[in-house]
Scaffold this motif. Sequence first.
Motif, short mmCIF file in Angstrom:
data_model
loop_
_atom_site.label_atom_id
_atom_site.label_comp_id
_atom_site.label_asym_id
_atom_site.label_seq_id
_atom_site.Cartn_x
_atom_site.Cartn_y
_atom_site.Cartn_z
N GLU A 99 18.05 26.42 44.24
CA GLU A 99 17.18 27.54 44.59
C GLU A 99 16.13 27.79 43.53
O GLU A 99 14.96 28.05 43.84
N TYR A 100 16.54 27.69 42.29
CA TYR A 100 15.60 27.90 41.18
C TYR A 100 14.51 26.83 41.20
O TYR A 100 13.31 27.13 41.05
N ALA A 101 14.91 25.58 41.41
CA ALA A 101 13.93 24.49 41.46
C ALA A 101 12.97 24.68 42.62
O ALA A 101 11.76 24.42 42.50
N GLN A 102 13.46 25.14 43.79
CA GLN A 102 12.59 25.36 44.94
C GLN A 102 11.55 26.43 44.66
O GLN A 102 10.36 26.27 45.00
N GLN A 103 11.97 27.51 44.03
CA GLN A 103 11.02 28.58 43.72
C GLN A 103 10.01 28.15 42.66
O GLN A 103 8.84 28.54 42.73
N ILE A 104 10.45 27.34 41.72
CA ILE A 104 9.50 26.81 40.74
C ILE A 104 8.46 25.94 41.43
O ILE A 104 7.25 25.98 41.13
N SER A 105 8.91 25.13 42.41
CA SER A 105 7.98 24.29 43.17
C SER A 105 7.00 25.16 43.96
O SER A 105 5.79 24.88 44.01
N ASN A 106 7.51 26.25 44.58
CA ASN A 106 6.63 27.14 45.33
C ASN A 106 5.60 27.79 44.42
O ASN A 106 4.42 27.93 44.79
N LEU A 107 6.02 28.17 43.23
CA LEU A 107 5.08 28.78 42.29
C LEU A 107 4.02 27.79 41.87
O LEU A 107 2.82 28.12 41.78
N SER A 108 4.44 26.55 41.62
CA SER A 108 3.46 25.53 41.23
C SER A 108 2.45 25.28 42.36
O SER A 108 1.24 25.16 42.11
N THR A 109 2.95 25.20 43.59
CA THR A 109 2.04 24.99 44.73
C THR A 109 1.07 26.14 44.87
O THR A 109 -0.14 25.94 45.12
N LEU A 110 1.57 27.36 44.72
CA LEU A 110 0.70 28.53 44.83
C LEU A 110 -0.35 28.55 43.73
O LEU A 110 -1.52 28.90 43.98
N ARG A 111 0.03 28.16 42.54
CA ARG A 111 -0.93 28.15 41.45
C ARG A 111 -1.99 27.06 41.65
O ARG A 111 -3.17 27.27 41.33
N VAL A 112 -1.56 25.90 42.17
CA VAL A 112 -2.54 24.84 42.45
C VAL A 112 -3.52 25.31 43.53
O VAL A 112 -4.74 25.11 43.41
N ALA A 113 -3.01 25.93 44.59
CA ALA A 113 -3.89 26.45 45.66
C ALA A 113 -4.81 27.52 45.12
O ALA A 113 -6.00 27.59 45.49
N GLU A 114 -4.27 28.36 44.22
CA GLU A 114 -5.09 29.42 43.63
C GLU A 114 -6.23 28.83 42.81
O GLU A 114 -7.37 29.30 42.87
N GLN A 115 -5.92 27.78 42.07
CA GLN A 115 -6.96 27.16 41.26
C GLN A 115 -8.03 26.52 42.14
O GLN A 115 -9.24 26.61 41.85
N SER A 116 -7.60 25.87 43.25
CA SER A 116 -8.57 25.27 44.17
C SER A 116 -9.44 26.33 44.82
O SER A 116 -10.68 26.18 44.93
N ASN A 117 -8.84 27.42 45.24
CA ASN A 117 -9.60 28.51 45.85
C ASN A 117 -10.55 29.15 44.84
O ASN A 117 -11.67 29.56 45.19
N ARG A 118 -10.09 29.25 43.61
CA ARG A 118 -10.95 29.84 42.58
C ARG A 118 -12.22 28.99 42.39
O ARG A 118 -13.31 29.52 42.25
N THR A 119 -12.01 27.67 42.41
CA THR A 119 -13.16 26.77 42.25
C THR A 119 -14.13 26.92 43.42
O THR A 119 -15.36 26.97 43.25
N GLU A 120 -13.56 26.99 44.65
CA GLU A 120 -14.40 27.14 45.84
C GLU A 120 -15.14 28.47 45.82
O GLU A 120 -16.34 28.54 46.16
N ARG A 121 -14.45 29.54 45.39
CA ARG A 121 -15.10 30.86 45.34
C ARG A 121 -16.21 30.87 44.30
O ARG A 121 -17.28 31.47 44.52
#
Length: 428
Positions: A132-154
């Motif tokens: 469960e901990y590893a899954q949530q870490i993966s979700n956080l990493s994915t969210l941060r990557v998406a956030e960085q991509s969106n930040r670049t687009e914005r």
Amino acid sequence: MHQLPFPDNRPASGAAMDTVVPRRHGRTIALAVAGLLAVLAAAFAIWHWMPRGLQVVAADLRIATVERGIFRDDIAVRANAEPLTAVMLDSVESGRIEEVHARDGDLVTRGQLLFRISNPQRNLELLARQSEYAQQISNLSTLRVAEQSNRTERQRRLDDLSFALEQAQKTLARTERLAGQGFVSAVALEEAGDRRDKARRALTLEQRSIEAEDKVRGNALGRLEETILGLATGLRLVEQTVDALAVRAPVAGRLTDFRLQVGESIVTGKRVGRIDDPQRFKLSALVDEYYLNRVSVGRLGAVTQDGRRYGVKVGTVYPQIKEGRFTAELLFTESQPAVLSPGQSLDAQITLGEPAPALLLPNGAFVSDSGAAWVYVLTDATHAERREIRAGRRNNAQIEVLSGLAPGERVIVSGYAAFGNSVRLQLH
């Protein structure tokens, strides 16, 4: 034959021949007195020879004389040696004993492995938490990557809108100059202004949209990070639980009452032993409840071993009464006996006050029967009577007599239980 005449010719009665003799009372009185004296003598003899009071065997009694002397205000107790500090070992997990690495009586060091428990359920819980901990870490990493991509687009959109606004402002400025020279119509100037305003509104709208989106994403990231922190804490607890399956010594010392066997089942909270301090000891003494109000923390005393005295003081008093006694802990004030083992018995003396002159009676078994409120005092060589007294302080050997007895009187100091409520005793 000559016949005597009788007057009136009456026949002879013999009355002239009788003489009145007076009664003698002295003999009767003497006989009565003698009989009464005999009865009294017999009664006195019977009373004298008849037993007076409960008959007891003098050889079975302990008799002491009331004397003036010095009352020593201290008590002697039997104390048992105990480790000064002891750490209890309780199982924090249940399971089956897989390994035992120590034995009862061993000297162990801090962190030394004592035994190991197997508990498959705990291992499964650890795997589930890790997943469960590893899954949530993966979700956080994915969210941060998406956030960085969106930040670049914005940022790219902001740059485009900022550039469009700058171009619109420049066009408006040129149009205003040309309109001032009469080369551009008012309609063209108005259109240039409208394009500038549109570009400004687009930029402002994009900025507000980015701020709102950043806030939402920031909240989502914050909640996810909090969730991950909670999972990390839970994971550490599960890891600690699994680590607790390998039980280690929390302190250094001597392992005591440790008797685990491989294959044995154990439950949570079971006492499996303790670790004692092998160097420092205290003494535990049982004291008669009579001294409860006088034995207090800080009272000094001493114990003797191998002819040497060691100073002690009362460290703790446990006021709970059990079988007429309470427990007091004695601490060594300086040094302690070089050789001392847990459970070893020592004779200890606790000082309650300074020595003082007093009227004294030896302490005996009668105290437990009468409470030192009354005693049997010898009135002569063969008789004793019950008498009320008032006693003061007492120690193991002496009782302070405040009233009811005088120096030189002899008192029975052995037990009174066999005498019942008898007021008098006859010794034989």
